[in-house]
Write a protein that holds these residues in place. Sequence first.
Motif, PDB file in Angstrom:
ATOM      1  N   GLN A  68      -5.785   3.341  -1.395  1.00  0.00           N
ATOM      2  CA  GLN A  68      -5.298   3.618  -2.491  1.00  0.00           C
ATOM      3  C   GLN A  68      -4.540   4.974  -2.803  1.00  0.00           C
ATOM      4  N   GLN A 119      -1.621   3.627  -6.211  1.00  0.00           N
ATOM      5  CA  GLN A 119      -0.898   2.540  -5.269  1.00  0.00           C
ATOM      6  C   GLN A 119      -1.732   2.130  -4.239  1.00  0.00           C
ATOM      7  N   THR A 120      -1.600   0.688  -4.152  1.00  0.00           N
ATOM      8  CA  THR A 120      -2.395   0.176  -2.973  1.00  0.00           C
ATOM      9  C   THR A 120      -1.225   0.125  -1.614  1.00  0.00           C
ATOM     10  N   ASN A 139       1.788  -2.157  -3.096  1.00  0.00           N
ATOM     11  CA  ASN A 139       1.451  -3.042  -4.421  1.00  0.00           C
ATOM     12  C   ASN A 139       1.839  -4.179  -3.828  1.00  0.00           C
TER      13      ASN A 139
END
Length: 646
Positions: A419, A423-424, A457
């Motif tokens: 993370q 945002q992933t 994401n």
Amino acid sequence: MSETSEQTGTCEHGISGYCYKCAEEEFNIPREIAFIGSALILFILGIVFNKALHDTSYSLAEYAVLLTAYFLVGWRVVWTALRNLIHGKIFDENFLMTVATVGAIAIHQLPEAVAVMLFYKTGEFVQELSVSRSRRSVRTLLDVRPDYANLKTQSGLEKVSPNAVKVGDTIVVKPGEKIPLDGEIIEGQTMVDTSALTGESVPRSAGVGEPILAGMINKTGSLTIKVTKLFTESSIARILDLVENAAAKKAPTEKFITTFTRFYTPVVVFGALLVAVVPPLFIQGATFSEWIYRALILLVISCPCALVISIPLGYFGGIGGASRKGILIKGSTYLDALTAVKTVVFDKTGTLTKGVFKVNQIVTHNGFSQEEVLRLAAEAEVQSNHPIAQSILEAYGKKVDTSVIKDYQEIPGNGIRAQVNGQTIMVGNDRLLHNQGIQHDEGVCCVEGTVVHVASNSKYAGYIIISDEVKEDAAAAVSSLKRLGVKQVAMLTGDSQEVAAAIAKKVGVDTYQAGLLPEDKVKALEKMKSDIGGRGKIVFVGDGVNDAPVIARADIGVAMGGLGSDAAIETADVVIMTDAPSKLPQAIEVAKRTRTIVWQNILMAFAVKGVFIALGVAGVATIWEAVFADVGVAMLAVLNATRVMR
């Protein structure tokens, strides 16, 4: 030769086993010339007495002069023969020379007896000069043995033995000094001479953060070094140990000659005895003095000096010549084995390639820019020590704010998820894309090379191609091996099929296998050994810890010593100090040249001695020809053996 201390197992130079420095000190050139010169003058004077007083067969003056000359050049041979006789070692060249010359004295052939010892001593002198020349390359290694280290203490610099320095200590190396221990430079910039370790004459630059090895010579600036290894584990200590013990591992040819002379010498002695006794008993008019003289000729001619001295010298010259090129061969048995190599197997990373990963290309998708893709990858990889992660961070070139990175997670066999600023970010291989359900074009799964995919994401951002550069001489090395008669050149790697295929095509190997674990490499090598049967030797060349098992299993294991792991270097039979694949064909060339010269000496010695033995028994050759035949063959063989150094 050198004698070692019973308590320490080392000589006065601190060297265990055979000491080349002690051998050089024992061979005193002015002293030897004085002995030979004095004996030569007395020998000429003795011949004058012999001719002038020919009617008085047992002239006191003749005996006094010639016996003095005899003992000046022959006392060591006689003493060695007597000492060996006491210890049960009868049949050697010293015994043959002693019996032949004492017999000549007994039948009043004093000039011939002195001539045998004088020419033998002269030949031995030339041989020792040749041996000294062969030792020079090895002595160069011994000369870089560091004498001291400047240990940094609270009270300043303290000059101590390298053995007294511990891991983690700080040492200072001034310009012109030898680097005493392996370590990492923490202060300073310099040029270092690496020739003793690598055989390369061009100095290289070294600065803060770089590793530095014991045995290098600091040329320009002052260095502060944090020690990373004890002296006994340092590069130069390992090299010295390899060189000092190389002579102990005899080649099959050397072992054959040792065994041969053990049986050959008694046969010669008993043959000479029969020549001296049998003909006078059964041939009318034959006298004992005549046939004893022929028997003495047989003994002198049959002396195996040319074989005993020149063959080990040939192998020693080969090992020394290879070390000058930065190739350390751990014994003549491996030098001999290199002449029969038919299959060579290379590891990939760090062997055929530099093992230095670099970002080669960035391909973007879905509106992301190259800078964004690289930044996302760098943020995700910042906590990884993997070489690929380090190459991405190096390409990014900016400091990553680790405080914005949360929930860092490595997904085994897939990649990384983290993370970053909400945002992933996912970074990894194509398996990661499929397992995480990230939509992407099918074509990106078939990209050639090491590929790092990036998603943000769950949206595919693009991929980064990481390349490991092929070494400049890798293709030339493969080509040279085939020119030298190697039938198959293969590559075994743990890397992907695509990467392996690309590297194999670039360097020109015949076959390759990819995706292998260390145990898989051993199995693959075992199968190759089974396929070729007994038709030639198989070599494996590697550099990493994971290569140690397969290096040990090969007929000849070769390690890249410059950047290679300790385990690989310790396990290997041959160590290439420059990390250059092209050194392997050079090693094979040296081995083949050495073997050719050794067999030239063997055949020449047997041919010449065979002819003169026949002439001696037939009564055609005199003891003078016998002396020239024996010493001449020995000197020619030794001079021929030294050619391998060039």
